[in-house]
Design a protein around this motif. Structure first.
Motif, mmCIF file in Angstrom:
data_model
loop_
_atom_site.group_PDB
_atom_site.id
_atom_site.type_symbol
_atom_site.label_atom_id
_atom_site.label_comp_id
_atom_site.label_asym_id
_atom_site.label_seq_id
_atom_site.Cartn_x
_atom_site.Cartn_y
_atom_site.Cartn_z
ATOM 1 N N ASN A 1 0.874 -1.163 0.000
ATOM 2 C CA ASN A 1 0.000 0.000 0.000
ATOM 3 C C ASN A 1 0.910 1.212 0.000
ATOM 4 O O ASN A 1 1.336 1.676 1.046
ATOM 5 C CB ASN A 1 -0.926 0.006 1.218
ATOM 6 C CG ASN A 1 -1.794 1.243 1.253
ATOM 7 O OD1 ASN A 1 -1.806 2.043 0.317
ATOM 8 N ND2 ASN A 1 -2.524 1.422 2.329
ATOM 9 N N GLN A 2 1.232 1.695 -1.161
ATOM 10 C CA GLN A 2 2.140 2.827 -1.259
ATOM 11 C C GLN A 2 1.406 4.145 -1.399
ATOM 12 O O GLN A 2 2.028 5.186 -1.447
ATOM 13 C CB GLN A 2 3.083 2.619 -2.444
ATOM 14 C CG GLN A 2 3.952 1.390 -2.275
ATOM 15 C CD GLN A 2 4.845 1.144 -3.475
ATOM 16 O OE1 GLN A 2 4.760 1.828 -4.487
ATOM 17 N NE2 GLN A 2 5.714 0.169 -3.369
ATOM 18 N N SER A 3 0.069 4.092 -1.418
ATOM 19 C CA SER A 3 -0.674 5.321 -1.637
ATOM 20 C C SER A 3 -0.826 6.151 -0.360
ATOM 21 O O SER A 3 -0.864 7.362 -0.416
ATOM 22 C CB SER A 3 -2.052 5.013 -2.220
ATOM 23 O OG SER A 3 -2.780 4.221 -1.305
ATOM 24 N N GLU A 4 -0.906 5.489 0.795
ATOM 25 C CA GLU A 4 -1.133 6.237 2.024
ATOM 26 C C GLU A 4 -0.645 5.421 3.221
ATOM 27 O O GLU A 4 -0.934 4.249 3.343
ATOM 28 C CB GLU A 4 -2.633 6.505 2.176
ATOM 29 C CG GLU A 4 -2.997 7.334 3.346
ATOM 30 C CD GLU A 4 -4.486 7.632 3.382
ATOM 31 O OE1 GLU A 4 -4.971 7.933 4.481
ATOM 32 O OE2 GLU A 4 -5.149 7.563 2.344
ATOM 33 N N ARG A 5 0.078 6.055 4.101
ATOM 34 C CA ARG A 5 0.539 5.389 5.320
ATOM 35 C C ARG A 5 -0.464 5.670 6.443
ATOM 36 O O ARG A 5 -0.980 6.777 6.564
ATOM 37 C CB ARG A 5 1.902 5.908 5.728
ATOM 38 C CG ARG A 5 2.997 5.508 4.787
ATOM 39 C CD ARG A 5 4.315 5.519 5.550
ATOM 40 N NE ARG A 5 5.392 5.054 4.715
ATOM 41 C CZ ARG A 5 5.784 3.791 4.641
ATOM 42 N NH1 ARG A 5 5.180 2.876 5.344
ATOM 43 N NH2 ARG A 5 6.784 3.446 3.869
ATOM 44 N N LEU A 6 -0.716 4.655 7.245
ATOM 45 C CA LEU A 6 -1.586 4.824 8.395
ATOM 46 C C LEU A 6 -0.745 5.213 9.602
ATOM 47 O O LEU A 6 0.307 4.618 9.839
ATOM 48 C CB LEU A 6 -2.325 3.522 8.707
ATOM 49 C CG LEU A 6 -3.335 3.057 7.672
ATOM 50 C CD1 LEU A 6 -3.875 1.693 8.057
ATOM 51 C CD2 LEU A 6 -4.458 4.056 7.552
#
Length: 55
Positions: A10-15
């Motif tokens: 998941n490179q679009s957004e870090r949690l």
């Protein structure tokens, strides 16, 4: 997406770590209760058997 499909990246957004920890605190008691139940034990046994067959 099927429940058995795994998202590898998941490179679009870090949690934020706090969001992950909050989610874990909310889900853990329910997960423990499920896997302590007869239904959860049967599901876990089936999952393990399927993993062994896959190699």
């Amino acid at each position: 997406m099927p429940a058995t499909e795994v998202i590898k990246t998941n490179q679009s957004e870090r949690l934020p770590k706090t969001a992950v920890e909050s989610l874990a605190r909310a889900l853990l008691p329910q997960m423990r209760a499920y896997f302590a139940s007869d239904e959860g034990q049967a599901a876990l046994k089936q999952w393990r058997a399927e993993r062994e067959q896959q190699g």
